[in-house]
Design a protein around this motif. Structure first.
Motif, short mmCIF file in Angstrom:
data_model
loop_
_atom_site.label_atom_id
_atom_site.label_comp_id
_atom_site.label_asym_id
_atom_site.label_seq_id
_atom_site.Cartn_x
_atom_site.Cartn_y
_atom_site.Cartn_z
N ILE A 68 40.01 35.12 31.50
CA ILE A 68 40.02 36.54 31.12
C ILE A 68 40.19 37.42 32.35
O ILE A 68 40.95 38.39 32.35
CB ILE A 68 38.72 36.90 30.36
N HIS A 69 39.49 37.04 33.43
CA HIS A 69 39.51 37.85 34.65
C HIS A 69 40.92 37.92 35.24
O HIS A 69 41.43 38.99 35.58
CB HIS A 69 38.52 37.25 35.66
N HIS A 70 41.56 36.76 35.34
CA HIS A 70 42.90 36.69 35.91
C HIS A 70 43.97 37.12 34.90
O HIS A 70 44.79 38.00 35.17
CB HIS A 70 43.18 35.27 36.41
N ASN A 123 42.82 43.98 45.36
CA ASN A 123 41.48 43.37 45.49
C ASN A 123 41.43 41.99 44.85
O ASN A 123 40.88 41.05 45.42
CB ASN A 123 40.43 44.28 44.83
N HIS A 124 41.98 41.88 43.64
CA HIS A 124 41.91 40.59 42.94
C HIS A 124 42.81 39.55 43.61
O HIS A 124 42.48 38.37 43.64
CB HIS A 124 42.26 40.77 41.47
N THR A 125 43.94 40.00 44.13
CA THR A 125 44.83 39.05 44.82
C THR A 125 44.12 38.43 46.02
O THR A 125 44.21 37.22 46.26
CB THR A 125 46.12 39.76 45.26
N GLY A 171 32.00 47.37 41.24
CA GLY A 171 32.52 47.53 42.59
C GLY A 171 32.69 46.20 43.30
O GLY A 171 32.72 45.13 42.66
N TRP A 172 32.78 46.29 44.61
CA TRP A 172 33.06 45.12 45.45
C TRP A 172 32.20 45.17 46.71
O TRP A 172 31.92 46.23 47.23
CB TRP A 172 34.52 45.13 45.90
N ALA A 173 31.84 43.97 47.19
CA ALA A 173 31.26 43.84 48.54
C ALA A 173 32.37 43.33 49.46
O ALA A 173 33.19 42.50 49.04
CB ALA A 173 30.10 42.85 48.53
N ASN A 190 34.08 50.82 41.88
CA ASN A 190 35.27 50.66 41.03
C ASN A 190 36.28 49.73 41.69
O ASN A 190 35.93 48.65 42.10
CB ASN A 190 35.84 52.04 40.69
N GLN A 191 37.56 50.14 41.82
CA GLN A 191 38.53 49.28 42.50
C GLN A 191 38.95 49.89 43.84
O GLN A 191 40.03 49.57 44.37
CB GLN A 191 39.77 49.04 41.60
N ASP A 192 38.14 50.77 44.39
CA ASP A 192 38.50 51.40 45.67
C ASP A 192 38.72 50.32 46.74
O ASP A 192 37.85 49.48 46.98
CB ASP A 192 37.38 52.34 46.13
N LEU A 205 33.99 40.32 47.37
CA LEU A 205 33.30 39.75 46.20
C LEU A 205 33.27 40.79 45.08
O LEU A 205 32.72 41.89 45.25
CB LEU A 205 31.88 39.32 46.57
N ASP A 206 33.85 40.42 43.98
CA ASP A 206 33.92 41.27 42.79
C ASP A 206 32.56 41.26 42.10
O ASP A 206 32.10 40.20 41.65
CB ASP A 206 35.01 40.70 41.86
N VAL A 207 31.90 42.41 42.03
CA VAL A 207 30.61 42.47 41.31
C VAL A 207 30.70 43.30 40.04
O VAL A 207 29.68 43.77 39.51
CB VAL A 207 29.45 42.94 42.23
N GLU A 209 30.86 43.55 36.12
CA GLU A 209 30.28 42.63 35.13
C GLU A 209 31.33 41.68 34.57
O GLU A 209 31.03 40.54 34.21
CB GLU A 209 29.58 43.41 34.02
N HIS A 210 32.59 42.13 34.49
CA HIS A 210 33.62 41.23 33.92
C HIS A 210 33.80 39.97 34.78
O HIS A 210 34.38 38.99 34.33
CB HIS A 210 34.96 41.96 33.70
N ALA A 211 33.32 40.00 36.02
CA ALA A 211 33.47 38.85 36.91
C ALA A 211 32.43 37.76 36.64
O ALA A 211 32.60 36.63 37.08
CB ALA A 211 33.37 39.30 38.36
#
Ligand code: MN
Length: 246
Positions: A68-70, A123-125, A171-173, A190-192, A205-207, A209-211
Protein backbone atom coordinates in the motif's frame (compact mmCIF):
# COMPACT_ATOMS: atom_id res chain seq x y z
CA UNK A 1 19.87 2.55 15.18
CA UNK A 2 20.42 -1.11 16.03
CA UNK A 3 21.77 -3.25 13.26
CA UNK A 4 22.99 -6.65 12.18
CA UNK A 5 25.02 -8.05 9.34
CA UNK A 6 23.57 -9.33 6.10
CA UNK A 7 24.51 -9.77 2.45
CA UNK A 8 24.67 -6.76 0.20
CA UNK A 9 21.55 -5.89 -1.71
CA UNK A 10 21.38 -4.09 -4.96
CA UNK A 11 21.94 -0.40 -4.68
CA UNK A 12 20.08 2.28 -6.48
CA UNK A 13 21.51 5.71 -6.90
CA UNK A 14 19.08 8.21 -5.48
CA UNK A 15 20.87 11.20 -6.91
CA UNK A 16 20.60 9.78 -10.39
CA UNK A 17 16.94 9.45 -9.77
CA UNK A 18 16.47 12.90 -8.31
CA UNK A 19 18.20 14.69 -11.13
CA UNK A 20 16.38 12.86 -13.87
CA UNK A 21 12.81 13.68 -14.71
CA UNK A 22 11.71 16.82 -16.45
CA UNK A 23 13.77 17.50 -19.53
CA UNK A 24 13.63 20.35 -22.00
CA UNK A 25 11.46 19.76 -25.00
CA UNK A 26 13.00 20.73 -28.31
CA UNK A 27 9.63 21.20 -29.95
CA UNK A 28 8.15 23.28 -27.20
CA UNK A 29 8.90 26.65 -28.76
CA UNK A 30 7.86 25.58 -32.23
CA UNK A 31 4.22 25.01 -31.62
CA UNK A 32 1.17 26.91 -30.48
CA UNK A 33 0.12 23.95 -28.43
CA UNK A 34 2.93 23.26 -26.00
CA UNK A 35 0.73 21.26 -23.69
CA UNK A 36 -0.05 18.95 -26.56
CA UNK A 37 3.67 18.52 -27.16
CA UNK A 38 4.15 17.88 -23.45
CA UNK A 39 1.45 15.28 -23.36
CA UNK A 40 2.84 13.56 -26.42
CA UNK A 41 6.49 13.52 -25.55
CA UNK A 42 7.04 14.14 -21.88
CA UNK A 43 7.12 11.03 -19.78
CA UNK A 44 6.92 12.75 -16.41
CA UNK A 45 8.01 11.24 -13.13
CA UNK A 46 7.59 7.51 -12.63
CA UNK A 47 7.19 5.34 -9.57
CA UNK A 48 10.61 3.73 -9.06
CA UNK A 49 10.47 -0.01 -8.49
CA UNK A 50 11.28 -1.25 -5.00
CA UNK A 51 14.85 -2.60 -4.86
CA UNK A 52 13.53 -5.75 -3.09
CA UNK A 53 10.30 -7.74 -2.83
CA UNK A 54 7.30 -6.38 -0.93
CA UNK A 55 7.73 -9.02 1.79
CA UNK A 56 11.53 -8.70 2.00
CA UNK A 57 11.55 -6.44 5.05
CA UNK A 58 9.38 -8.72 7.18
CA UNK A 59 8.93 -9.10 10.06
CA UNK A 60 9.98 -5.48 10.66
CA UNK A 61 7.77 -4.01 7.94
CA UNK A 62 5.00 -6.27 6.68
CA UNK A 63 4.18 -7.04 3.05
CA UNK A 64 0.71 -5.43 3.02
CA UNK A 65 2.04 -2.17 4.45
CA UNK A 66 4.77 -2.10 1.79
CA UNK A 67 2.30 -2.84 -1.00
CA UNK A 68 0.00 0.00 0.00
CA UNK A 69 2.81 2.38 0.94
CA UNK A 70 4.69 1.96 -2.33
CA UNK A 71 1.90 1.08 -4.75
CA UNK A 72 -0.77 3.48 -3.50
CA UNK A 73 0.77 6.28 -1.42
CA UNK A 74 3.99 6.78 -3.36
CA UNK A 75 2.20 6.28 -6.69
CA UNK A 76 -0.28 8.93 -5.57
CA UNK A 77 2.50 11.47 -4.96
CA UNK A 78 3.95 10.73 -8.41
CA UNK A 79 0.57 11.16 -10.09
CA UNK A 80 -0.20 14.43 -8.31
CA UNK A 81 3.26 15.81 -9.02
CA UNK A 82 2.89 15.03 -12.72
CA UNK A 83 -0.50 16.71 -12.74
CA UNK A 84 1.01 19.86 -11.17
CA UNK A 85 3.99 19.89 -13.54
CA UNK A 86 1.69 19.53 -16.54
CA UNK A 87 0.20 22.91 -15.63
CA UNK A 88 3.50 24.82 -15.80
CA UNK A 89 5.98 25.18 -18.66
CA UNK A 90 8.62 26.31 -16.17
CA UNK A 91 8.29 23.15 -14.09
CA UNK A 92 8.54 20.92 -17.15
CA UNK A 93 12.13 22.05 -17.52
CA UNK A 94 13.10 21.43 -13.91
CA UNK A 95 14.19 18.21 -12.25
CA UNK A 96 12.48 17.20 -9.03
CA UNK A 97 15.56 18.17 -7.04
CA UNK A 98 15.70 21.57 -8.75
CA UNK A 99 12.04 22.20 -7.92
CA UNK A 100 12.51 21.40 -4.24
CA UNK A 101 15.82 23.23 -3.89
CA UNK A 102 14.31 26.30 -5.58
CA UNK A 103 10.83 26.06 -4.15
CA UNK A 104 10.45 29.87 -4.18
CA UNK A 105 10.73 29.79 -7.97
CA UNK A 106 7.88 27.34 -8.33
CA UNK A 107 4.73 29.23 -9.42
CA UNK A 108 2.79 30.19 -6.33
CA UNK A 109 -0.43 28.45 -7.30
CA UNK A 110 1.46 25.14 -7.71
CA UNK A 111 3.95 25.53 -4.87
CA UNK A 112 2.08 23.61 -2.17
CA UNK A 113 1.37 20.78 -4.63
CA UNK A 114 5.07 20.49 -5.40
CA UNK A 115 5.94 20.63 -1.69
CA UNK A 116 3.45 17.87 -0.89
CA UNK A 117 3.70 15.63 -3.96
CA UNK A 118 7.26 16.39 -5.06
CA UNK A 119 8.43 16.11 -1.48
CA UNK A 120 6.48 12.88 -1.09
CA UNK A 121 8.04 11.47 -4.26
CA UNK A 122 11.60 12.43 -3.27
CA UNK A 123 11.23 11.35 0.36
CA UNK A 124 9.84 7.92 -0.45
CA UNK A 125 12.39 7.30 -3.20
CA UNK A 126 15.14 7.87 -0.65
CA UNK A 127 13.30 5.80 1.96
CA UNK A 128 13.03 2.59 -0.10
CA UNK A 129 16.73 2.70 -0.85
CA UNK A 130 18.07 3.24 2.64
CA UNK A 131 16.42 0.01 3.78
CA UNK A 132 17.47 -3.53 2.90
CA UNK A 133 16.44 -7.02 3.92
CA UNK A 134 18.40 -8.08 6.99
CA UNK A 135 19.89 -4.66 7.60
CA UNK A 136 23.58 -3.89 7.89
CA UNK A 137 26.36 -2.59 10.11
CA UNK A 138 27.06 1.16 10.18
CA UNK A 139 30.11 1.68 8.01
CA UNK A 140 32.36 4.06 6.15
CA UNK A 141 32.74 7.79 6.26
CA UNK A 142 29.17 8.39 7.39
CA UNK A 143 29.68 6.32 10.55
CA UNK A 144 32.85 8.32 11.29
CA UNK A 145 31.04 11.59 10.66
CA UNK A 146 28.14 10.64 12.96
CA UNK A 147 30.65 9.78 15.67
CA UNK A 148 32.62 13.02 15.32
CA UNK A 149 29.55 15.25 14.94
CA UNK A 150 27.42 13.90 17.77
CA UNK A 151 30.13 12.69 20.16
CA UNK A 152 29.53 8.98 19.56
CA UNK A 153 27.62 6.84 17.11
CA UNK A 154 25.18 5.91 19.85
CA UNK A 155 24.55 9.55 20.73
CA UNK A 156 23.71 10.32 17.09
CA UNK A 157 21.55 7.24 16.92
CA UNK A 158 19.71 8.26 20.06
CA UNK A 159 19.07 11.75 18.71
CA UNK A 160 17.63 10.36 15.49
CA UNK A 161 15.41 7.85 17.28
CA UNK A 162 14.14 10.59 19.59
CA UNK A 163 13.33 12.84 16.64
CA UNK A 164 11.36 10.00 15.04
CA UNK A 165 9.51 8.94 18.17
CA UNK A 166 8.60 12.41 19.41
CA UNK A 167 7.65 14.11 16.13
CA UNK A 168 4.05 15.22 16.52
CA UNK A 169 1.76 14.07 13.73
CA UNK A 170 2.75 13.07 10.22
CA UNK A 171 6.31 13.64 9.10
CA UNK A 172 9.85 12.38 8.79
CA UNK A 173 13.02 12.08 10.86
CA UNK A 174 16.17 13.00 8.94
CA UNK A 175 19.92 12.74 8.89
CA UNK A 176 21.05 15.42 6.46
CA UNK A 177 24.17 17.13 5.15
CA UNK A 178 23.56 20.84 5.59
CA UNK A 179 24.77 23.82 3.53
CA UNK A 180 28.06 23.83 5.49
CA UNK A 181 28.62 20.11 4.80
CA UNK A 182 27.80 19.29 8.42
CA UNK A 183 25.48 16.53 9.58
CA UNK A 184 22.20 17.52 11.21
CA UNK A 185 19.37 15.47 12.71
CA UNK A 186 15.83 16.83 12.86
CA UNK A 187 12.25 16.09 11.86
CA UNK A 188 9.95 17.75 9.35
CA UNK A 189 6.15 17.74 9.07
CA UNK A 190 4.03 16.25 6.31
CA UNK A 191 6.16 15.69 3.18
CA UNK A 192 8.40 18.73 3.64
CA UNK A 193 11.79 17.87 2.13
CA UNK A 194 15.13 18.96 3.65
CA UNK A 195 16.06 19.93 0.07
CA UNK A 196 13.81 22.98 0.48
CA UNK A 197 16.17 24.41 3.09
CA UNK A 198 19.30 23.59 1.12
CA UNK A 199 20.03 20.36 2.97
CA UNK A 200 20.66 16.97 1.38
CA UNK A 201 18.85 14.10 3.12
CA UNK A 202 20.96 10.93 3.36
CA UNK A 203 18.79 8.91 5.77
CA UNK A 204 15.09 9.37 6.42
CA UNK A 205 12.41 7.60 8.43
CA UNK A 206 8.76 7.93 7.50
CA UNK A 207 6.67 8.32 10.67
CA UNK A 208 3.32 8.86 8.95
CA UNK A 209 0.80 6.37 10.34
CA UNK A 210 0.45 4.89 6.84
CA UNK A 211 4.04 3.65 7.22
CA UNK A 212 3.31 1.43 10.21
CA UNK A 213 -0.29 1.44 11.41
CA UNK A 214 -1.42 -1.91 9.93
CA UNK A 215 1.23 -3.80 11.88
CA UNK A 216 2.05 -1.54 14.81
CA UNK A 217 -1.16 0.48 15.27
CA UNK A 218 -0.34 3.26 17.76
CA UNK A 219 3.06 1.80 18.71
CA UNK A 220 5.28 4.12 16.70
CA UNK A 221 8.22 3.51 19.04
CA UNK A 222 8.18 -0.22 18.24
CA UNK A 223 8.17 0.57 14.51
CA UNK A 224 11.10 2.98 14.90
CA UNK A 225 13.10 0.39 16.84
CA UNK A 226 12.33 -2.35 14.30
CA UNK A 227 13.26 -0.07 11.39
CA UNK A 228 16.73 0.33 12.90
CA UNK A 229 17.34 -3.34 12.05
CA UNK A 230 16.83 -2.89 8.31
CA UNK A 231 18.95 0.17 7.48
CA UNK A 232 21.11 -0.06 4.37
CA UNK A 233 24.24 1.66 5.69
CA UNK A 234 26.20 1.12 2.51
CA UNK A 235 23.59 3.22 0.69
CA UNK A 236 23.55 5.84 3.46
CA UNK A 237 27.34 6.05 3.18
CA UNK A 238 27.07 6.47 -0.60
CA UNK A 239 24.49 9.19 -0.07
CA UNK A 240 26.82 10.91 2.39
CA UNK A 241 29.82 10.79 0.06
CA UNK A 242 27.70 12.13 -2.81
CA UNK A 243 26.32 14.94 -0.67
CA UNK A 244 29.79 15.92 0.56
CA UNK A 245 31.20 16.05 -2.97
CA UNK A 246 28.14 17.71 -4.53
MN1 MN B 1 4.97 7.36 3.47
Amino acid sequence: MPHKTAGQGELMNRRNFLIQGSTALAGLLLTNSPLRVYADHHEGQKLPPLPYAYDALEPHIDKRTMEIHHGKHHQGYVNKLNAAVARSHDLMHMSLEQMLRNIDKVPKHLRQSVINSGGGHANHTLFWNIMKPGGSEPMGKVAEAIQSTFGSFDAGSEMFVKAAKTHFGSGWAWLVVDENKKLQIYSTSNQDSPLMQGHTPILGLDVWEHAYYLNYQNRRADYVDAWGKIINWEQVNSNYIAAMSG
